[in-house]
Design a protein around this motif. Structure first.
Motif, short mmCIF file in Angstrom:
data_model
loop_
_atom_site.label_atom_id
_atom_site.label_comp_id
_atom_site.label_asym_id
_atom_site.label_seq_id
_atom_site.Cartn_x
_atom_site.Cartn_y
_atom_site.Cartn_z
N VAL A 104 0.82 -1.23 0.00
CA VAL A 104 0.00 0.00 0.00
C VAL A 104 0.85 1.26 0.00
O VAL A 104 0.39 2.31 -0.45
N SER A 105 2.08 1.16 0.49
CA SER A 105 2.90 2.38 0.57
C SER A 105 3.37 2.85 -0.81
O SER A 105 3.88 3.94 -0.94
N LYS A 106 3.16 2.01 -1.82
CA LYS A 106 3.57 2.39 -3.19
C LYS A 106 2.56 3.32 -3.85
O LYS A 106 2.84 3.92 -4.88
N ARG A 107 1.34 3.39 -3.30
CA ARG A 107 0.30 4.22 -3.93
C ARG A 107 -0.39 5.08 -2.89
O ARG A 107 -0.43 4.72 -1.71
N ASP A 108 -0.94 6.21 -3.31
CA ASP A 108 -1.60 7.08 -2.32
C ASP A 108 -3.09 7.22 -2.63
O ASP A 108 -3.68 8.27 -2.49
N THR A 109 -3.68 6.10 -3.08
CA THR A 109 -5.09 6.14 -3.50
C THR A 109 -6.05 5.75 -2.37
O THR A 109 -7.25 5.69 -2.59
N ARG A 110 -5.51 5.48 -1.18
CA ARG A 110 -6.37 4.96 -0.10
C ARG A 110 -6.56 6.03 0.98
O ARG A 110 -5.67 6.26 1.80
N PRO A 111 -7.76 6.66 0.97
CA PRO A 111 -7.99 7.80 1.87
C PRO A 111 -7.79 7.48 3.35
O PRO A 111 -7.34 8.33 4.10
N LEU A 112 -8.11 6.24 3.76
CA LEU A 112 -7.99 5.92 5.19
C LEU A 112 -6.53 5.92 5.66
O LEU A 112 -6.26 5.98 6.86
N LEU A 113 -5.61 5.87 4.70
CA LEU A 113 -4.19 5.83 5.09
C LEU A 113 -3.52 7.21 4.98
O LEU A 113 -2.30 7.32 5.10
N LYS A 114 -4.33 8.23 4.75
CA LYS A 114 -3.75 9.58 4.70
C LYS A 114 -3.69 10.14 6.12
O LYS A 114 -4.38 11.10 6.48
N THR A 115 -2.88 9.51 6.94
CA THR A 115 -2.75 9.91 8.35
C THR A 115 -1.28 10.23 8.61
O THR A 115 -0.42 10.03 7.75
N GLU A 116 -0.99 10.66 9.82
CA GLU A 116 0.40 11.00 10.16
C GLU A 116 1.29 9.77 10.17
O GLU A 116 2.46 9.83 9.81
N ASN A 117 0.72 8.66 10.63
CA ASN A 117 1.51 7.41 10.69
C ASN A 117 0.69 6.29 10.05
O ASN A 117 0.05 5.48 10.73
N PRO A 118 0.72 6.24 8.71
CA PRO A 118 -0.15 5.28 8.01
C PRO A 118 0.14 3.83 8.34
O PRO A 118 -0.77 2.99 8.34
N ARG A 119 1.39 3.51 8.65
CA ARG A 119 1.70 2.11 9.00
C ARG A 119 0.99 1.72 10.30
O ARG A 119 0.43 0.64 10.42
N GLN A 120 1.00 2.67 11.25
CA GLN A 120 0.31 2.43 12.52
C GLN A 120 -1.20 2.32 12.29
O GLN A 120 -1.88 1.48 12.88
N THR A 121 -1.72 3.17 11.39
CA THR A 121 -3.15 3.12 11.06
C THR A 121 -3.51 1.75 10.51
O THR A 121 -4.54 1.15 10.88
N LEU A 122 -2.65 1.25 9.62
CA LEU A 122 -2.89 -0.08 9.02
C LEU A 122 -2.87 -1.16 10.11
O LEU A 122 -3.73 -2.06 10.11
N GLU A 123 -1.94 -1.02 11.03
CA GLU A 123 -1.87 -2.01 12.12
C GLU A 123 -3.13 -1.94 13.00
O GLU A 123 -3.68 -2.98 13.39
#
Ligand SMILES: Nc1ncnc2c1ncn2[C@@H]1O[C@H](COP(=O)(O)OP(=O)(O)O)[C@@H](O)[C@H]1O
Ligand SMILES: O=C(O)C1=C[C@@H](OP(=O)(O)O)[C@@H](O)[C@H](O)C1
Ligand SMILES: [Mg+2]
Length: 194
Positions: free
Chosen positions: A132-151
């Protein structure tokens, strides 16, 4: 072999196709699990139509998923997703790849459970993040720490994805191998109630 579509063993395809019958196959799981990519391959192998619910939502709304979230918010998106999913699952057989939140929404989950055989593409955090880090098409991951959001999403959602009929591990191997494992999981339902 570049450019050629690898085909699964004919017997595996036949068995999976027979076991699926008129049912839909619905892929669920977190962002980056490979629902869209693997779903397309599985549909090709089974010679049944493939639909990605996010693409269908984008088609009917004439907006991108990101723009829909930005303009109307997640709640409206979920309501639209639910309506689209209900319609898509009315007839089968089809392979339907869902967006990662579809199965989490209670109403949409009901439509999905009624509408087909469900399969969870399960993956670990490193695999998901790498993809997912290769693309920025996922609005829920537009956070300060997207990896943590994913976790956080993993922790909240995995118990619900576990309600799917079948589970296949998505990992860092060729897509065709994961698609074959999906076919094998479908074939193994022959004669079962699911
Ligand atoms: N083995 C694999 N299985 C599934 N997807 C893979 C694999 N290897 C790489 N990918 C890539 O990972 C990305 C995310 O997959 P995608 O199908 O969009 O996931 P989802 O629809 O579950 O969010 C795609 O670019 C896909 O091609
Ligand atoms: O997990 C989610 O809630 C979402 C996943 C996305 O689909 P993919 O899982 O195909 O990336 C897309 O529907 C939207 O960005 C919301
Ligand atoms: Mg997708």
């Amino acid at each position: 072999m570049i450019g050629l579509v690898e085909t699964a063993p004919a017997e595996l395809v036949q068995n999976a196709r027979a076991a699926l019958g008129k049912r839909n196959l619905v892929l669920v799981g977190l962002m980056g699990a490979g629902k869209s990519a693997i779903g397309r391959l599985v549909a090709q192998q089974l010679s049944v139509p493939f639909i990605d619910s996010d693409h269908e939502i984008e088609r009917v709304s004439r907006m991108s998923i990101s723009d829909l979230f930005a303009a109307y918010g997640e709640e409206e998106f979920r309501a639209l997703e639910s309506r689209v999913m209900k319609r898509l699952l009315k007839s089968g057989p089809r392979v339907v790849s869902t967006g990662g939140g579809a199965f989490i929404n209670e109403r949409t989950r009901r439509h999905i459970k009624r509408g087909g055989l469900t399969i969870w593409l399960k993956a670990d955090l490193d695999v998901l993040w790498e993809r997912v880090s290769k693309r920025d098409t996922r609005p829920l991951l537009k956070t300060e720490n997207p990896r943590q959001t994913l976790e956080n999403l993993m922790n909240a959602r995995y118990p619900i994805y576990a309600e799917a009929d079948l589970t296949v591990q998505s990992r860092d191997v060729r897509k065709e191998l994961v698609a074959d494992e999906v076919l094998a999981a479908i074939a193994a339902t022959a004669g079962n109630q699911i």
